[in-house]
Design a protein around this motif. Structure first.
Motif, PDB file in Angstrom:
ATOM      1  N   ARG A   1       0.765  -1.393  -0.074  1.00 32.94           N
ATOM      2  CA  ARG A   1      -0.177  -0.193   0.205  1.00 32.94           C
ATOM      3  C   ARG A   1       0.679   1.188   0.010  1.00 32.94           C
ATOM      4  NH1 ARG A   1      -2.860  -3.234   3.783  1.00 32.94           N
ATOM      5  NH2 ARG A   1      -4.814  -3.954   2.718  1.00 32.94           N
ATOM      6  N   ASP A   2       1.987   1.363   0.692  1.00 30.34           N
ATOM      7  CA  ASP A   2       2.835   2.295   0.657  1.00 30.34           C
ATOM      8  C   ASP A   2       3.464   2.581  -0.523  1.00 30.34           C
ATOM      9  OD1 ASP A   2       2.220   2.965   3.482  1.00 30.34           O
ATOM     10  OD2 ASP A   2       4.046   1.698   4.263  1.00 30.34           O
ATOM     11  N   GLU A   3       3.872   1.525  -1.299  1.00 33.00           N
ATOM     12  CA  GLU A   3       4.505   1.384  -2.444  1.00 33.00           C
ATOM     13  C   GLU A   3       3.442   2.105  -3.582  1.00 33.00           C
ATOM     14  OE1 GLU A   3       7.219  -1.132  -5.479  1.00 33.00           O
ATOM     15  OE2 GLU A   3       6.338  -2.062  -3.696  1.00 33.00           O
ATOM     16  N   ALA A   4       2.219   1.766  -3.414  1.00 31.97           N
ATOM     17  CA  ALA A   4       1.404   1.988  -4.561  1.00 31.97           C
ATOM     18  C   ALA A   4       0.880   3.584  -4.167  1.00 31.97           C
ATOM     19  CB  ALA A   4      -0.063   1.229  -4.192  1.00 31.97           C
ATOM     20  N   GLU A   5       0.803   4.021  -2.979  1.00 27.84           N
ATOM     21  CA  GLU A   5       0.543   5.480  -2.588  1.00 27.84           C
ATOM     22  C   GLU A   5       1.883   6.063  -3.156  1.00 27.84           C
ATOM     23  OE1 GLU A   5      -0.069   5.839   1.189  1.00 27.84           O
ATOM     24  OE2 GLU A   5      -2.115   4.847   1.415  1.00 27.84           O
ATOM     25  N   SER A   6       2.829   5.707  -3.075  1.00 26.88           N
ATOM     26  CA  SER A   6       4.171   6.531  -3.610  1.00 26.88           C
ATOM     27  C   SER A   6       4.193   6.660  -5.017  1.00 26.88           C
ATOM     28  CB  SER A   6       5.573   5.976  -3.239  1.00 26.88           C
ATOM     29  OG  SER A   6       6.451   6.660  -3.494  1.00 26.88           O
ATOM     30  N   ASN A   7       3.602   5.674  -5.731  1.00 27.73           N
ATOM     31  CA  ASN A   7       3.706   5.483  -7.243  1.00 27.73           C
ATOM     32  C   ASN A   7       2.667   6.403  -7.667  1.00 27.73           C
ATOM     33  OD1 ASN A   7       4.708   4.181  -9.547  1.00 27.73           O
ATOM     34  ND2 ASN A   7       2.618   3.602  -9.721  1.00 27.73           N
ATOM     35  N   GLN A   8       1.427   6.530  -7.195  1.00 30.49           N
ATOM     36  CA  GLN A   8       0.379   7.092  -7.547  1.00 30.49           C
ATOM     37  C   GLN A   8       0.847   8.699  -7.508  1.00 30.49           C
ATOM     38  OE1 GLN A   8      -3.027   5.944  -5.105  1.00 30.49           O
ATOM     39  NE2 GLN A   8      -3.169   3.856  -6.402  1.00 30.49           N
ATOM     40  N   ARG A   9       1.461   9.161  -6.626  1.00 31.44           N
ATOM     41  CA  ARG A   9       2.043  10.502  -6.213  1.00 31.44           C
ATOM     42  C   ARG A   9       2.908  10.721  -7.507  1.00 31.44           C
ATOM     43  NH1 ARG A   9       2.364   9.223  -0.510  1.00 31.44           N
ATOM     44  NH2 ARG A   9       4.494   9.041  -0.695  1.00 31.44           N
ATOM     45  N   ALA A  10       4.067   9.802  -7.727  1.00 35.34           N
ATOM     46  CA  ALA A  10       4.817   9.974  -8.860  1.00 35.34           C
ATOM     47  C   ALA A  10       4.107  10.187 -10.289  1.00 35.34           C
ATOM     48  CB  ALA A  10       5.685   8.890  -8.842  1.00 35.34           C
ATOM     49  N   ILE A  11       2.943   9.755 -10.262  1.00 35.23           N
ATOM     50  CA  ILE A  11       2.074   9.532 -11.768  1.00 35.23           C
ATOM     51  C   ILE A  11       1.556  10.836 -11.771  1.00 35.23           C
ATOM     52  CG2 ILE A  11      -0.057   8.844 -12.745  1.00 35.23           C
ATOM     53  CD1 ILE A  11       0.378   5.887 -11.851  1.00 35.23           C
ATOM     54  N   ARG A  12       0.992  11.466 -10.687  1.00 35.21           N
ATOM     55  CA  ARG A  12       0.406  12.897 -10.661  1.00 35.21           C
ATOM     56  C   ARG A  12       1.452  14.050 -11.034  1.00 35.21           C
ATOM     57  NH1 ARG A  12      -2.564  10.370  -6.097  1.00 35.21           N
ATOM     58  NH2 ARG A  12      -1.084  11.650  -4.682  1.00 35.21           N
ATOM     59  N   GLN A  13       2.614  13.625 -10.389  1.00 33.60           N
ATOM     60  CA  GLN A  13       3.677  14.649 -10.599  1.00 33.60           C
ATOM     61  C   GLN A  13       4.636  14.597 -11.901  1.00 33.60           C
ATOM     62  OE1 GLN A  13       5.966  14.531  -7.114  1.00 33.60           O
ATOM     63  NE2 GLN A  13       4.402  15.096  -5.951  1.00 33.60           N
ATOM     64  N   ALA A  14       4.468  13.370 -12.748  1.00 31.03           N
ATOM     65  CA  ALA A  14       5.243  13.250 -13.909  1.00 31.03           C
ATOM     66  C   ALA A  14       4.474  13.963 -15.011  1.00 31.03           C
ATOM     67  CB  ALA A  14       5.368  11.701 -13.986  1.00 31.03           C
ATOM     68  N   PHE A  15       5.336  14.102 -16.220  1.00 26.54           N
ATOM     69  CA  PHE A  15       4.730  14.672 -17.322  1.00 26.54           C
ATOM     70  C   PHE A  15       3.825  13.441 -18.024  1.00 26.54           C
ATOM     71  CE2 PHE A  15       8.335  17.612 -16.789  1.00 26.54           C
ATOM     72  CZ  PHE A  15       7.601  18.656 -16.732  1.00 26.54           C
ATOM     73  N   LYS A  16       3.066  13.673 -19.000  1.00 23.86           N
ATOM     74  CA  LYS A  16       2.348  12.716 -19.498  1.00 23.86           C
ATOM     75  C   LYS A  16       3.265  11.703 -20.281  1.00 23.86           C
ATOM     76  CE  LYS A  16      -1.374  12.225 -22.762  1.00 23.86           C
ATOM     77  NZ  LYS A  16      -2.591  13.108 -23.689  1.00 23.86           N
ATOM     78  N   SER A  17       4.392  12.375 -20.961  1.00 24.00           N
ATOM     79  CA  SER A  17       5.045  11.242 -21.591  1.00 24.00           C
ATOM     80  C   SER A  17       5.854  10.349 -20.594  1.00 24.00           C
ATOM     81  CB  SER A  17       6.085  12.109 -22.601  1.00 24.00           C
ATOM     82  OG  SER A  17       6.997  12.905 -21.621  1.00 24.00           O
ATOM     83  N   GLU A  18       6.060  10.636 -19.279  1.00 21.13           N
ATOM     84  CA  GLU A  18       6.725   9.976 -18.419  1.00 21.13           C
ATOM     85  C   GLU A  18       5.861   8.998 -17.555  1.00 21.13           C
ATOM     86  OE1 GLU A  18       9.824  13.272 -17.388  1.00 21.13           O
ATOM     87  OE2 GLU A  18       8.495  12.865 -15.917  1.00 21.13           O
ATOM     88  N   ARG A  19       4.506   8.840 -17.820  1.00 23.63           N
ATOM     89  CA  ARG A  19       3.667   8.185 -17.063  1.00 23.63           C
ATOM     90  C   ARG A  19       3.459   6.601 -17.365  1.00 23.63           C
ATOM     91  NH1 ARG A  19      -1.280  12.596 -16.634  1.00 23.63           N
ATOM     92  NH2 ARG A  19      -0.149  14.147 -15.284  1.00 23.63           N
ATOM     93  N   GLY A  20       4.013   6.368 -18.546  1.00 20.20           N
ATOM     94  CA  GLY A  20       3.927   4.862 -19.015  1.00 20.20           C
ATOM     95  C   GLY A  20       4.280   3.763 -18.233  1.00 20.20           C
ATOM     96  N   PRO A  21       5.480   4.011 -17.548  1.00 23.74           N
ATOM     97  CA  PRO A  21       5.983   2.927 -16.628  1.00 23.74           C
ATOM     98  C   PRO A  21       5.631   2.871 -15.237  1.00 23.74           C
ATOM     99  CG  PRO A  21       7.699   4.149 -18.213  1.00 23.74           C
ATOM    100  CD  PRO A  21       6.519   4.778 -18.588  1.00 23.74           C
TER     101      PRO A  21
END
Length: 210
Positions: A174-194
């Motif tokens: 759960r901690d890893e998923a929350e951290s990854n979702q924050r990274a998705i929100r802050q990333a550029f659209k071209s960086e969200r794929g991985p």
């Protein structure tokens, strides 16, 4: 009408089988009774009809044999997803914890100084004229600096791991998923794929934690 009512009353008091009721007339009076009339009375015997037998309720139908019963519709069972297996590891060089999925980290080489073998700070080691500036031992001969020896000599180390309990593994996911979702929100659209692919993988693993 009164005589008919009396006859009905006598019929109601009759037994289960049909009986005879006597209609007796004398002096303008009519009497219904279950015994014959007196000699000076005019008598008329009335045969009561046998009472209708009570209606019998149909016998309950026995259940069909097991082989003839319709099969119950199968209940769709929810697919069980076991909790993921994760390992909690401690890094040998700095003691920091991290999560591993195999629990068998490979050994690696680390400077002797980072393992606490020498108490002198690395700034003092590299800040003096006699400090070590290379990892090759032959380049440091004669310098006699213990810290230099520590930073220029490497040893094999290996992180220590243990298997996490299901509750600990779910918490780490759960901690890893929350951290990854924050990274998705802050990333550029071209960086969200991985990051989105990782999010889908984490969501699938978290199904065993519900």
């Amino acid at each position: 009408m009164r005589g008919a009512a009396v006859a009905i009353a006598l019929a109601a008091t009759a037994g289960a089988s049909g009986e005879t009721v006597y209609k007796c007339e004398a002096g303008g009076r009519t009497i219904y009774q279950q015994t014959p009339c007196a000699r000076d009375q005019r008598q008329q015997a009335i045969r009561l009809a046998d009472p209708a037998p009570p209606a019998e309720s149909p016998a309950p139908r026995p259940p069909p044999p097991a082989e003839e019963r319709p099969a119950a519709a199968p209940v769709a069972a929810r697919a069980f997803t076991p909790p993921p297996t994760l390992f909690g590891c401690i890094r040998a060089t700095d003691g920091k914890p991290y999560t591993s999925r195999d629990g068998e980290p490979q050994p690696y080489m680390a400077p002797l100084g980072v393992l606490g073998a020498v108490s002198q700070p690395l700034a003092d080691t590299y800040g003096s004229r006699g400090a070590a500036i290379a990892s090759a031992p032959e380049l440091n001969r004669g310098k006699g600096n213990a810290a230099a020896v520590a930073t220029s000599n490497y040893v094999w180390v290996q992180d220590q791991c243990r298997q996490l309990s299901p509750a600990e593994a779910c918490g780490a996911l759960r901690d890893e998923a929350e951290s990854n979702q924050r990274a998705i929100r802050q990333a550029f659209k071209s960086e969200r794929g991985p990051l989105e692919a990782k999010d889908a993988q984490l969501r699938q693993q978290l199904q065993g934690c519900d």
